[in-house]
Enzyme design. Structure first.
Site, mmCIF file in Angstrom:
data_model
loop_
_atom_site.group_PDB
_atom_site.id
_atom_site.type_symbol
_atom_site.label_atom_id
_atom_site.label_comp_id
_atom_site.label_asym_id
_atom_site.label_seq_id
_atom_site.Cartn_x
_atom_site.Cartn_y
_atom_site.Cartn_z
ATOM 1 N N CYS A 54 0.912 -1.390 -0.102
ATOM 2 C CA CYS A 54 -0.595 0.202 0.572
ATOM 3 C C CYS A 54 0.588 0.951 -0.048
ATOM 4 O O CYS A 54 0.404 2.685 -0.964
ATOM 5 C CB CYS A 54 -1.101 -0.219 0.873
ATOM 6 S SG CYS A 54 -0.141 0.168 2.796
ATOM 7 N N HIS A 105 -2.745 0.165 6.782
ATOM 8 C CA HIS A 105 -3.221 0.696 5.057
ATOM 9 C C HIS A 105 -3.313 1.850 5.069
ATOM 10 O O HIS A 105 -3.887 2.618 5.543
ATOM 11 C CB HIS A 105 -4.798 -0.633 5.081
ATOM 12 C CG HIS A 105 -5.010 -0.926 3.468
ATOM 13 N ND1 HIS A 105 -3.799 -1.126 2.944
ATOM 14 C CD2 HIS A 105 -5.818 0.274 3.276
ATOM 15 C CE1 HIS A 105 -4.201 -0.806 1.854
ATOM 16 N NE2 HIS A 105 -5.493 -0.875 1.558
ATOM 17 N N HIS A 117 -6.190 2.465 -3.376
ATOM 18 C CA HIS A 117 -5.183 1.931 -2.531
ATOM 19 C C HIS A 117 -4.495 -0.157 -3.463
ATOM 20 O O HIS A 117 -4.726 -0.154 -4.170
ATOM 21 C CB HIS A 117 -5.266 1.183 -1.587
ATOM 22 C CG HIS A 117 -6.789 1.111 -1.700
ATOM 23 N ND1 HIS A 117 -6.913 -0.104 -0.740
ATOM 24 C CD2 HIS A 117 -7.777 0.994 -2.063
ATOM 25 C CE1 HIS A 117 -8.604 -0.916 -0.316
ATOM 26 N NE2 HIS A 117 -8.470 -0.255 -1.323
#
Length: 158
Positions: A54, A105, A117
């Site tokens: 990410c 994340h 993402h």
């Protein structure tokens, strides 16, 4: 008659392809760069178009605009200015606690309640902040780019 139909069909194809490329040229550069890598697989530690994690995805996209950020999502969450969910604009970073141990994340807000993402299960994708999984795990957002960089990434869009 056949030649005329073929000529009309050819003209329609040429005109429609011209319209599509003209539309693509009007997209914000951020959207264009993200769309080029949607579908790229997840790769832990990955920072290239052969695979991203990410934060590596964020670094890759921001590098297209000569913008620097720390390597990890937890470090990225400490730079810039906090921004409320109600005031997000394209280019802001959004952060989530997916592990139960703090920020784990991150993604790039692209507008209309959506963010780009690199998902560990599905690779680079577009998701909605309102999806229950992300809504329950949302932690914060940060504005890490200047107005000048914002204009470069998304133009005059708000």
């Amino acid at each position: 008659m056949k030649k005329m139909l073929l000529s009309l069909l050819g003209s329609a194809i040429i005109l429609s392809s011209g319209t599509a490329s003209a539309f693509a040229d009007n997209q914000p550069k951020l959207t264009t760069e993200v769309s080029k890598v949607v579908g790229t697989p997840y790769k832990w530690g990955g920072t290239t178009s052969s695979g991203f994690d990410c934060s590596g995805f964020i670094l890759y996209i921001f590098d297209k605009f000569n913008l620097d950020l720390p390597r990890t999502s937890s470090a990225q969450a400490k730079v810039g200015t906090p921004v409320s969910k109600d005031n997000l604009r394209p280019g802001d970073l959004v952060f989530f606690n997916t592990s139960g141990r703090g920020i784990s994340h991150a993604g790039i807000y692209i507008g209309n309640g959506q963010f780009a993402h690199s998902s560990s299960s599905k690779g680079v994708r577009i998701s909605k902040l309102s999806e229950s999984y992300y809504k329950q795990r949302y932690v914060t957002a940060r504005r890490t780019i200047s107005q000048k960089s914002y204009t470069m990434m998304v133009g005059s869009y708000n």
